[in-house]
Design a protein around this motif. Structure first.
Motif, PDB file in Angstrom:
ATOM      1  N   ALA A   1       0.873  -1.294  -0.022  1.00  0.00           N
ATOM      2  CA  ALA A   1      -0.169  -0.299   0.143  1.00  0.00           C
ATOM      3  C   ALA A   1       0.973   0.910  -0.485  1.00  0.00           C
ATOM      4  O   ALA A   1       0.448   2.135  -0.530  1.00  0.00           O
ATOM      5  N   ARG A   2       2.257   1.220   0.930  1.00  0.00           N
ATOM      6  CA  ARG A   2       2.460   2.356   0.512  1.00  0.00           C
ATOM      7  C   ARG A   2       3.890   2.441  -0.811  1.00  0.00           C
ATOM      8  O   ARG A   2       3.728   3.107  -0.570  1.00  0.00           O
ATOM      9  N   GLU A   3       3.724   1.827  -1.329  1.00  0.00           N
ATOM     10  CA  GLU A   3       4.561   1.671  -2.021  1.00  0.00           C
ATOM     11  C   GLU A   3       3.720   2.192  -3.687  1.00  0.00           C
ATOM     12  O   GLU A   3       3.753   3.440  -4.403  1.00  0.00           O
ATOM     13  N   GLU A   4       2.348   2.408  -3.856  1.00  0.00           N
ATOM     14  CA  GLU A   4       1.358   2.478  -3.999  1.00  0.00           C
ATOM     15  C   GLU A   4       1.602   4.264  -3.412  1.00  0.00           C
ATOM     16  O   GLU A   4       1.423   5.241  -4.925  1.00  0.00           O
ATOM     17  N   THR A   5       1.362   4.042  -2.488  1.00  0.00           N
ATOM     18  CA  THR A   5       1.087   6.110  -1.907  1.00  0.00           C
ATOM     19  C   THR A   5       2.786   6.854  -2.335  1.00  0.00           C
ATOM     20  O   THR A   5       2.906   7.671  -3.159  1.00  0.00           O
ATOM     21  N   LEU A   6       3.724   5.881  -2.407  1.00  0.00           N
ATOM     22  CA  LEU A   6       5.056   6.947  -2.424  1.00  0.00           C
ATOM     23  C   LEU A   6       4.682   7.462  -4.207  1.00  0.00           C
ATOM     24  O   LEU A   6       5.764   8.026  -4.480  1.00  0.00           O
ATOM     25  N   ASP A   7       4.974   6.925  -4.955  1.00  0.00           N
ATOM     26  CA  ASP A   7       4.953   6.473  -6.425  1.00  0.00           C
ATOM     27  C   ASP A   7       3.679   7.586  -6.894  1.00  0.00           C
ATOM     28  O   ASP A   7       4.664   8.709  -7.517  1.00  0.00           O
ATOM     29  N   ALA A   8       2.762   8.229  -6.594  1.00  0.00           N
ATOM     30  CA  ALA A   8       1.865   8.824  -6.537  1.00  0.00           C
ATOM     31  C   ALA A   8       2.997  10.491  -5.918  1.00  0.00           C
ATOM     32  O   ALA A   8       2.948  11.766  -6.557  1.00  0.00           O
ATOM     33  N   GLN A   9       3.099   9.842  -4.987  1.00  0.00           N
ATOM     34  CA  GLN A   9       3.837  11.455  -3.820  1.00  0.00           C
ATOM     35  C   GLN A   9       4.998  11.981  -5.352  1.00  0.00           C
ATOM     36  O   GLN A   9       6.168  12.844  -5.055  1.00  0.00           O
ATOM     37  N   LEU A  10       6.128  11.049  -5.647  1.00  0.00           N
ATOM     38  CA  LEU A  10       7.571  11.320  -6.105  1.00  0.00           C
ATOM     39  C   LEU A  10       7.353  11.825  -7.323  1.00  0.00           C
ATOM     40  O   LEU A  10       7.741  12.638  -7.813  1.00  0.00           O
ATOM     41  N   VAL A  11       6.069  11.820  -8.086  1.00  0.00           N
ATOM     42  CA  VAL A  11       5.454  12.260  -9.379  1.00  0.00           C
ATOM     43  C   VAL A  11       5.430  13.724  -8.508  1.00  0.00           C
ATOM     44  O   VAL A  11       5.861  14.943  -9.549  1.00  0.00           O
ATOM     45  N   MET A  12       4.759  14.483  -7.528  1.00  0.00           N
ATOM     46  CA  MET A  12       4.230  15.399  -7.474  1.00  0.00           C
ATOM     47  C   MET A  12       5.643  15.831  -6.790  1.00  0.00           C
ATOM     48  O   MET A  12       6.281  17.208  -7.420  1.00  0.00           O
ATOM     49  N   ARG A  13       6.267  15.496  -5.765  1.00  0.00           N
ATOM     50  CA  ARG A  13       7.910  15.827  -5.642  1.00  0.00           C
ATOM     51  C   ARG A  13       8.724  16.363  -6.749  1.00  0.00           C
ATOM     52  O   ARG A  13       9.372  16.833  -6.526  1.00  0.00           O
ATOM     53  N   GLY A  14       8.505  15.714  -7.419  1.00  0.00           N
ATOM     54  CA  GLY A  14      10.015  15.931  -8.723  1.00  0.00           C
ATOM     55  C   GLY A  14       9.247  17.175  -9.626  1.00  0.00           C
ATOM     56  O   GLY A  14       9.731  17.879 -10.149  1.00  0.00           O
ATOM     57  N   ALA A  15       8.137  17.070  -9.708  1.00  0.00           N
ATOM     58  CA  ALA A  15       7.544  18.316 -10.195  1.00  0.00           C
ATOM     59  C   ALA A  15       7.989  19.721  -8.893  1.00  0.00           C
ATOM     60  O   ALA A  15       8.009  20.821  -9.597  1.00  0.00           O
ATOM     61  N   GLU A  16       8.051  19.493  -7.922  1.00  0.00           N
ATOM     62  CA  GLU A  16       8.182  20.649  -7.051  1.00  0.00           C
ATOM     63  C   GLU A  16       9.255  21.239  -6.663  1.00  0.00           C
ATOM     64  O   GLU A  16      10.227  22.568  -7.756  1.00  0.00           O
ATOM     65  N   LEU A  17      10.210  20.003  -7.026  1.00  0.00           N
ATOM     66  CA  LEU A  17      11.937  20.234  -7.207  1.00  0.00           C
ATOM     67  C   LEU A  17      12.636  20.256  -8.199  1.00  0.00           C
ATOM     68  O   LEU A  17      13.283  21.577  -8.525  1.00  0.00           O
ATOM     69  N   GLU A  18      11.592  20.459  -9.693  1.00  0.00           N
ATOM     70  CA  GLU A  18      12.199  21.275 -11.023  1.00  0.00           C
ATOM     71  C   GLU A  18      11.766  22.612 -10.793  1.00  0.00           C
ATOM     72  O   GLU A  18      12.326  24.024 -11.623  1.00  0.00           O
ATOM     73  N   THR A  19      10.726  22.869 -10.161  1.00  0.00           N
ATOM     74  CA  THR A  19       9.642  24.482 -10.197  1.00  0.00           C
ATOM     75  C   THR A  19      11.301  24.906  -9.038  1.00  0.00           C
ATOM     76  O   THR A  19      11.698  26.100  -9.476  1.00  0.00           O
ATOM     77  N   LYS A  20      11.529  24.469  -8.100  1.00  0.00           N
ATOM     78  CA  LYS A  20      12.654  25.556  -7.791  1.00  0.00           C
ATOM     79  C   LYS A  20      14.097  25.329  -7.924  1.00  0.00           C
ATOM     80  O   LYS A  20      14.825  26.362  -7.555  1.00  0.00           O
ATOM     81  N   SER A  21      14.654  23.958  -8.816  1.00  0.00           N
ATOM     82  CA  SER A  21      15.611  24.208  -9.229  1.00  0.00           C
ATOM     83  C   SER A  21      15.850  25.628  -9.992  1.00  0.00           C
ATOM     84  O   SER A  21      16.770  26.514 -10.816  1.00  0.00           O
ATOM     85  N   GLU A  22      14.511  25.805 -11.047  1.00  0.00           N
ATOM     86  CA  GLU A  22      14.658  27.024 -11.671  1.00  0.00           C
ATOM     87  C   GLU A  22      14.482  28.653 -10.718  1.00  0.00           C
ATOM     88  O   GLU A  22      14.758  29.345 -11.848  1.00  0.00           O
ATOM     89  N   LYS A  23      13.786  28.412  -9.826  1.00  0.00           N
ATOM     90  CA  LYS A  23      13.330  29.579  -9.207  1.00  0.00           C
ATOM     91  C   LYS A  23      15.092  29.734  -8.984  1.00  0.00           C
ATOM     92  O   LYS A  23      15.860  31.082  -8.674  1.00  0.00           O
TER      93      LYS A  23
END
Length: 662
Positions: free
Chosen positions: A381-403
């Motif tokens: 169950a946690r693996e499924e949740t982490l996959d979704a969070q990983l996608v969100m964190r990747g998008a946030e990290l890309e935005t912060k890197s640009e800033k």
């Protein structure tokens, strides 16, 4: 081969490997530590012997220099004493009696005072009056002292020599009241005996007496043994290979260590200082210190450790085989079920029902099976949740890197703009003339600190010299630097003193600056004809006057607080006369506050030592030597405190000549 057999072989093999690895590691670690300790002791012993040899070589010269200074001082005092006595109309006999009393009370052993023709009519020893400049038997050595009658030279010191059964050293000065020779001498035989006892043989014997080494030698550059000593009488010989290694030691290198048979040989170059360093390559002068220490202990320690480890390994191996057999027989079934469950979990097809049999046990493996089943279900169950969070964190990290990249680019642009402002405000060309020599330099730091220097020609005779630094960095520091420079230049007019200039700049900075920063400044008005320097400091350090003899005087006592701190602050000023070859050195806090790896700042004491050491150099060479000294102090682990700014002025003509020309 069954799983049980493989398990037994695996566990026993791992136990055996672990025992062997631990035993070998401990044995080699112990041997390495012991070897390192022996090598360190050998290096220390060789280094101490080398430093002792170098000091024993330098001590006679230093003592001779001190004795020469003392004799010259006594000769000068004697010259003044005779002048005062003759002014008081004392008879020569009374003066001679007084000289005898001085000698008996601990003064010079011999005192000779001549008239203007070189006849020694005053002396503390009984006998005829010798004539300096002639071969008078029984008299002191005085052939080299006749030039004192014409004050060419003004003083003479001779080397120690045997005279009348004594080892005498003489020094003489010219008369203070009229042409005459004043010579004093001292018996230095006891000093020579002390120096002989502190020679090379004494150093070697002292080291051998500590029993820290087996043998010790002092060799010259050609490999000849000058002094030796050993704990055992027949242990003072060096092999040809050891001698060749000693000859190969570099004069300025480090201590080297080599294995020689069952011993360790440490070779240390003897580093001399001053004039003795040039003579260290001559035959008969100690150039290499060698010590030999025992080296058999590490091998014996390694052998003992391996034997003990082997016995322990055999015992642990037998115990491990027995334990593995019992474990495999009793616990094999649940282990197999858990193994299958782990494989299914790794493959992503875990079925919780496969662990029902193992989970029904009431022992540790039953509890482990139940815990593993629950964890496996939660992990899915946690693996499924982490996959979704990983996608969100990747998008946030890309935005912060640009800033972050945009912010870094903005900072770089601000630093570049501030650096351009700073470089454009520095004077393009410093004054050139035969009366004075100017040189200024700015060594940029990692970030712009706003330090600058300036030279303004007020008229044909007066120049304004400025060295200033502002607080903070980047664009605000560049803006403050622009305000300070503009305020100083606005007030810089003929007849306006440094205190008035600083007062005007302080009012401007307190009233118009949009930032909360402050600035330190040193302002001086230099009269190129008269050589006078009227100066004032606004909380600025690093301003110094270097006299011709190398004496350093800091000029921060006159002035007031930093600019921009307090409106209406009073500023005082002082006047310093720059004679021929005197130098004015100005620097900012970047020089004084740069720290080394231990966070020790460079400071005014090190700056004064560097300036005194640069005696006789041009302004450019002196500045570059100070900057090299700062960078050497900082080293690889230290920090440069912002920009390094220096402004140096050296007066070339005498004050009187310049004043007459004007």
């Amino acid at each position: 081969m069954t799983f049980q057999q493989r398990l037994i072989l695996l566990v026993t093999g791992l136990v055996l490997l672990a025992v062997a690895a631990v035993t070998t590691t401990m044995a080699w670690t112990t041997r390495a530590a012991l070897t390192e300790r022996i090598e360190t002791e050998a290096r220390l012993a060789a280094g101490l012997l080398a430093r002792g040899a170098a000091q024993s070589r330098d001590i006679p010269q230093e003592i001779d220099a001190l004795l020469s200074e003392r004799l010259l001082s006594e000769a000068t005092l004697t010259a003044h004493l005779v002048a005062l006595a003759e002014t008081a109309k004392l008879a020569p006999r009374a003066i001679n009696d007084r000289l005898k009393q001085i000698a008996e009370a601990g003064g010079p052993d011999e005192m000779w005072i001549t008239d203007n023709r070189g006849r020694a009519y005053l002396h503390n020893l009984s006998g005829p009056d010798p004539l300096f400049g002639q071969d008078a038997k029984g008299g002191p050595r005085h052939g080299a002292y006749t030039g004192l009658l014409n004050r060419s030279p003004a003083s003479v010191v001779s080397e120690p020599a045997m005279e009348n059964g004594k080892l005498m050293k003489f020094a003489g000065v010219a008369g203070v009241d009229k042409p005459r020779i004043v010579q004093v001498g001292a018996d230095v035989r006891r000093l020579g005996d002390m120096l002989r006892k502190s020679g090379a043989d004494g150093l070697v014997d002292g080291l051998i007496a500590t029993r820290a080494v087996e043998a010790a030698w002092l060799l010259d550059r050609d490999g000849r043994v000058l002094a030796r000593g050993a704990v055992v009488a027949d242990g003072t010989s060096l092999s040809d290979a050891d001698t060749a290694a000693a000859k190969a030691v570099l004069p300025g290198g480090d201590v080297t260590v080599r294995v020689s048979g069952n011993s360790l040989l440490a070779l240390a170059p003897i580093k001399y200082a001053g004039p003795t360093a040039a003579a260290a390559s001559a035959t008969g002068v100690p150039a290499v210190a060698a010590v030999r220490v025992a080296y058999s202990e590490p091998g014996a320690m390694l052998s003992r450790q391996l034997k003990i480890g082997g016995l322990v390994g055999i015992f642990v191996l037998a115990l491990g085989v027995y334990a593995c057999m019992r474990f495999a027989r009793d616990q094999m079934a649940p282990v197999e079920r858990l193994g299958e469950a782990v494989k299914a979990m790794e493959a992503g097809r875990f079925n919780p029902l496969t662990l029902n049999e193992a989970a029904g046990r009431d022992d540790e493996f039953g509890r482990l099976s139940r815990v593993f089943r629950r964890m496996a279900m939660e992990a899915n169950a946690r693996e499924e949740t982490l996959d979704a969070q990983l996608v969100m964190r990747g998008a946030e990290l890309e935005t912060k890197s640009e800033k972050l990249a945009a912010a870094e680019q903005l900072i770089e642009e601000e630093q570049r703009a501030a650096r351009d402002v700073q470089s454009n405000l520095l004077p393009r060309q410093l004054p050139v003339g035969r009366d004075s020599q100017f040189y200024g330099i700015l060594v940029p730091g990692h970030a712009v600190s706003g330090d600058f220097y300036d030279v303004v020609e007020l008229d044909e005779r007066h120049s304004l010299l400025v060295a200033a630094g502002v607080s903070g960095g980047g664009v605000p520091a560049a803006f403050l630097m622009l305000m300070v420079r503009g305020a100083i230049r606005e007030a810089a007019r003929p007849g306006v003193g440094p205190a008035a200039i600083l007062t005007h700049a302080n009012e401007r900075l307190c009233g118009e600056s949009p930032f909360n920063g402050f600035a330190t400044a040193f302002v001086a008005v230099y009269d190129r004809a008269a050589g006078t320097l009227v100066h004032a400091s606004a909380g600025h350090r690093g301003a110094a006057r270097i006299a011709t003899d190398g004496a350093v005087q800091f000029l921060s006592e006159a002035g007031g607080p930093p600019l921009g701190v307090r409106r209406g602050a009073p500023y005082s000023e002082a006047t310093t006369v720059m004679t021929q070859d005197d130098t004015l050195f100005l620097c900012t806090d970047g020089v004084l506050q740069s720290v080394d790896g231990q966070r020790e700042p460079f400071g005014e004491a090190r700056l004064a030592a560097a300036l005194a050491h640069s005696r006789g150099m041009s302004v450019r060479d002196r500045t570059e030597m100070v900057l090299r000294t700062v960078q050497a102090h900082v080293g690889a682990d230290g920090i440069l405190a912002g920009d390094l700014v220096c402004l140096v002025m050296r007066r070339l003509l005498p004050v009187t000549e310049t004043a007459e020309a004007v």
